[in-house]
Design a protein around this motif. Sequence first.
Motif, PDB file in Angstrom:
ATOM      1  N   LEU A 142       0.866  -1.185   0.000  1.00 46.13           N
ATOM      2  CA  LEU A 142       0.000   0.000   0.000  1.00 46.13           C
ATOM      3  C   LEU A 142       0.903   1.235   0.000  1.00 46.13           C
ATOM      4  O   LEU A 142       1.218   1.797   1.053  1.00 46.13           O
ATOM      5  CB  LEU A 142      -0.919   0.008   1.222  1.00 46.13           C
ATOM      6  N   PRO A 143       1.360   1.679  -1.158  1.00 46.29           N
ATOM      7  CA  PRO A 143       2.357   2.753  -1.222  1.00 46.29           C
ATOM      8  C   PRO A 143       1.961   4.033  -0.505  1.00 46.29           C
ATOM      9  O   PRO A 143       2.794   4.687   0.121  1.00 46.29           O
ATOM     10  CB  PRO A 143       2.514   2.986  -2.729  1.00 46.29           C
ATOM     11  N   CYS A 144       0.671   4.419  -0.575  1.00 44.76           N
ATOM     12  CA  CYS A 144       0.248   5.682   0.024  1.00 44.76           C
ATOM     13  C   CYS A 144       0.156   5.608   1.541  1.00 44.76           C
ATOM     14  O   CYS A 144       0.074   6.637   2.209  1.00 44.76           O
ATOM     15  CB  CYS A 144      -1.086   6.121  -0.555  1.00 44.76           C
ATOM     16  N   SER A 145       0.166   4.414   2.101  1.00 47.83           N
ATOM     17  CA  SER A 145       0.120   4.257   3.553  1.00 47.83           C
ATOM     18  C   SER A 145       1.331   4.896   4.213  1.00 47.83           C
ATOM     19  O   SER A 145       1.220   5.493   5.293  1.00 47.83           O
ATOM     20  CB  SER A 145       0.039   2.769   3.907  1.00 47.83           C
ATOM     21  N   SER A 146       2.490   4.796   3.583  1.00 44.75           N
ATOM     22  CA  SER A 146       3.708   5.385   4.152  1.00 44.75           C
ATOM     23  C   SER A 146       3.621   6.907   4.165  1.00 44.75           C
ATOM     24  O   SER A 146       4.054   7.552   5.124  1.00 44.75           O
ATOM     25  CB  SER A 146       4.933   4.936   3.353  1.00 44.75           C
ATOM     26  N   PHE A 147       3.059   7.489   3.104  1.00 39.00           N
ATOM     27  CA  PHE A 147       2.882   8.942   3.070  1.00 39.00           C
ATOM     28  C   PHE A 147       1.915   9.381   4.157  1.00 39.00           C
ATOM     29  O   PHE A 147       2.161  10.365   4.877  1.00 39.00           O
ATOM     30  CB  PHE A 147       2.366   9.363   1.692  1.00 39.00           C
ATOM     31  N   GLU A 148       0.835   8.659   4.302  1.00 35.14           N
ATOM     32  CA  GLU A 148      -0.148   8.944   5.345  1.00 35.14           C
ATOM     33  C   GLU A 148       0.505   8.885   6.720  1.00 35.14           C
ATOM     34  O   GLU A 148       0.359   9.806   7.539  1.00 35.14           O
ATOM     35  CB  GLU A 148      -1.277   7.923   5.252  1.00 35.14           C
ATOM     36  N   GLY A 149       1.240   7.801   6.992  1.00 31.30           N
ATOM     37  CA  GLY A 149       1.883   7.642   8.295  1.00 31.30           C
ATOM     38  C   GLY A 149       2.896   8.731   8.584  1.00 31.30           C
ATOM     39  O   GLY A 149       2.988   9.227   9.710  1.00 31.30           O
ATOM     40  N   ALA A 150       3.661   9.125   7.556  1.00 27.61           N
ATOM     41  CA  ALA A 150       4.666  10.178   7.741  1.00 27.61           C
ATOM     42  C   ALA A 150       4.011  11.510   8.097  1.00 27.61           C
ATOM     43  O   ALA A 150       4.507  12.253   8.967  1.00 27.61           O
ATOM     44  CB  ALA A 150       5.505  10.322   6.473  1.00 27.61           C
ATOM     45  N   PRO A 156      10.114   7.578  16.540  1.00 31.53           N
ATOM     46  CA  PRO A 156      10.330   6.397  15.680  1.00 31.53           C
ATOM     47  C   PRO A 156       9.925   5.083  16.331  1.00 31.53           C
ATOM     48  O   PRO A 156       9.417   4.184  15.645  1.00 31.53           O
ATOM     49  CB  PRO A 156      11.844   6.441  15.411  1.00 31.53           C
ATOM     50  N   HIS A 157      10.107   4.945  17.652  1.00 26.29           N
ATOM     51  CA  HIS A 157       9.794   3.658  18.279  1.00 26.29           C
ATOM     52  C   HIS A 157       8.292   3.409  18.398  1.00 26.29           C
ATOM     53  O   HIS A 157       7.875   2.284  18.715  1.00 26.29           O
ATOM     54  CB  HIS A 157      10.456   3.567  19.658  1.00 26.29           C
ATOM     55  N   LEU A 158       7.464   4.438  18.120  1.00 32.50           N
ATOM     56  CA  LEU A 158       6.012   4.254  18.115  1.00 32.50           C
ATOM     57  C   LEU A 158       5.453   4.199  16.694  1.00 32.50           C
ATOM     58  O   LEU A 158       4.237   4.296  16.499  1.00 32.50           O
ATOM     59  CB  LEU A 158       5.325   5.372  18.899  1.00 32.50           C
ATOM     60  N   ARG A 159       6.336   4.038  15.708  1.00 31.41           N
ATOM     61  CA  ARG A 159       5.932   3.859  14.318  1.00 31.41           C
ATOM     62  C   ARG A 159       6.337   2.457  13.865  1.00 31.41           C
ATOM     63  O   ARG A 159       7.529   2.141  13.796  1.00 31.41           O
ATOM     64  CB  ARG A 159       6.575   4.899  13.404  1.00 31.41           C
ATOM     65  N   LEU A 160       5.360   1.632  13.576  1.00 32.68           N
ATOM     66  CA  LEU A 160       5.623   0.281  13.069  1.00 32.68           C
ATOM     67  C   LEU A 160       5.474   0.332  11.557  1.00 32.68           C
ATOM     68  O   LEU A 160       4.365   0.457  11.039  1.00 32.68           O
ATOM     69  CB  LEU A 160       4.644  -0.721  13.674  1.00 32.68           C
ATOM     70  N   GLN A 161       6.601   0.242  10.851  1.00 34.73           N
ATOM     71  CA  GLN A 161       6.597   0.424   9.405  1.00 34.73           C
ATOM     72  C   GLN A 161       7.055  -0.848   8.699  1.00 34.73           C
ATOM     73  O   GLN A 161       8.129  -1.368   8.993  1.00 34.73           O
ATOM     74  CB  GLN A 161       7.523   1.576   9.017  1.00 34.73           C
ATOM     75  N   GLY A 162       6.246  -1.306   7.779  1.00 35.08           N
ATOM     76  CA  GLY A 162       6.639  -2.428   6.949  1.00 35.08           C
ATOM     77  C   GLY A 162       6.461  -3.787   7.605  1.00 35.08           C
ATOM     78  O   GLY A 162       6.068  -3.919   8.763  1.00 35.08           O
ATOM     79  N   PHE A 206       1.691  14.795  14.955  1.00 34.09           N
ATOM     80  CA  PHE A 206       1.548  14.474  16.376  1.00 34.09           C
ATOM     81  C   PHE A 206       2.893  14.161  17.056  1.00 34.09           C
ATOM     82  O   PHE A 206       2.905  13.631  18.166  1.00 34.09           O
ATOM     83  CB  PHE A 206       0.596  13.288  16.545  1.00 34.09           C
ATOM     84  N   ASN A 207       3.975  14.488  16.362  1.00 31.60           N
ATOM     85  CA  ASN A 207       5.320  14.272  16.932  1.00 31.60           C
ATOM     86  C   ASN A 207       5.508  12.829  17.405  1.00 31.60           C
ATOM     87  O   ASN A 207       5.916  12.560  18.541  1.00 31.60           O
ATOM     88  CB  ASN A 207       5.579  15.235  18.100  1.00 31.60           C
ATOM     89  N   VAL A 208       5.185  11.896  16.531  1.00 32.68           N
ATOM     90  CA  VAL A 208       5.304  10.476  16.874  1.00 32.68           C
ATOM     91  C   VAL A 208       6.775  10.063  16.793  1.00 32.68           C
ATOM     92  O   VAL A 208       7.398  10.186  15.737  1.00 32.68           O
ATOM     93  CB  VAL A 208       4.468   9.605  15.911  1.00 32.68           C
TER      94      VAL A 208
END
Length: 433
Positions: free
Chosen positions: A177-185, A195-201, A191-193
């Motif tokens: 889902l390519p656009c999911s990464s843009f959304e998450g970023a 890195p350890h609270l971002r589960l990517q891939g 919200f100043n998330v």
Amino acid sequence: MRKSNISKFPKVRVEVNLVALYPTKNEKEEFIMVCDRLDSGLPNAKTDLRDLAAALGSLAPAGTFSTLESFRKIEVLGLLNQILEKAKTDEIQVGDYLISRRRNLEDGKGQLCLKKGDIDLVKYTVQKTPQGLIKQLDKQFLIRYAPSCQILEFCQKRPQVEATCNYGTVEDATEDLPCSSFEGAQIAQMFNVPPHLRLQGRREATVSNYRQLVKQVQGILSSHHAQSRIDKPLESKLQLGDGSITLGQLLTPSWRVPNLVDVFLSCCETNLGLTQVTDDLLTIASGFLCAGARSVVSTLWAVDDLATALFSIFYHQYRHRGSCRPAALQQAQEELRSLTGETLATVYQPQINMLLDEKFQQLDRARKEAKANRDRCPKDTPDYLKWDEEYKQHFQAGDRIRKTKNWLKAMSQEAFPFSHPFYWSAFTCSGLR
């Protein structure tokens, strides 16, 4: 929608339908907006529920057969216009309701209005432009859905979380889902998330990491695949990198998340279910409410990757500015449906393309590495098959990025690329305001 035969539609039936929609002034939040026209006609009751929902493209409080059936019976906008056409007038009184329309030939604007006393229940505007018809409701309604009174009571009785709301994200768990990464970023920046609270891939967005994350945060963006099982609701699931989380698991005591406030399920079919036996409790969205969440934004059908990413960004922007949940939902829907192709091309396309190019380069390197490792192994051995599978995954993900860029380019050339209700009306807000 399929046109009603007004001559066979008694006035008392019209009044009953309208009363069913608006029995009291306080129930305006339960307003259901129905598209007044479907080029392909309305599917029959035997059509698959997902196809039926996608074809209707309507805003409704639940993705249920009973709700979809009501669309067939209550064609509000088309019905009102047909009543006026049948009566050969621009204004008519039906019981306590006044139906009227106004047309201005000079500016190309038209308006259809339904009133009860001094209350505007529906005011619908159509304007002709060089790009085509622009349709919108002049008066908007905040819609909030409760799976049941019992679950709503659970949400209301939960203690308020005092700490500053911290957010976490789960992004593109299966890397397709390519656009999911843009959304998450975008959400992470908003919200100043950390890195350890971002589960990517695939490697990070695992079942165990997801379970840990929902216990650490008070808000979560869950952006990946999901699937509803209408035949076996407890097997409806969120699809993650190494497995899935089912509704059955969410309903167990081990999945209690008392500090979770906001859940945004940027996935397909997370509020699609039946009401024949269980009052529509058995959906992923309801599962999170039962587990402890105060509010869940979810979807009624399979949604578009690009449109969903933009909708999620708009929703979180309005929430960040202080809008309540149903208001943010409404505002995000309006922003997405009125987004022009020019704005998409100038504001969002460069940002999305930049991120997609970076992802493609990473995938290309990983694909070449997997191919080299595969070719060093004897053919058809376990190691060969393992590396071959990884090679195919990277190749398919890269191909998906190319298709997404082409889709983005094509949508940018449309006047209003997301004006169809399919793109913006799948989202519902459940739980607290």
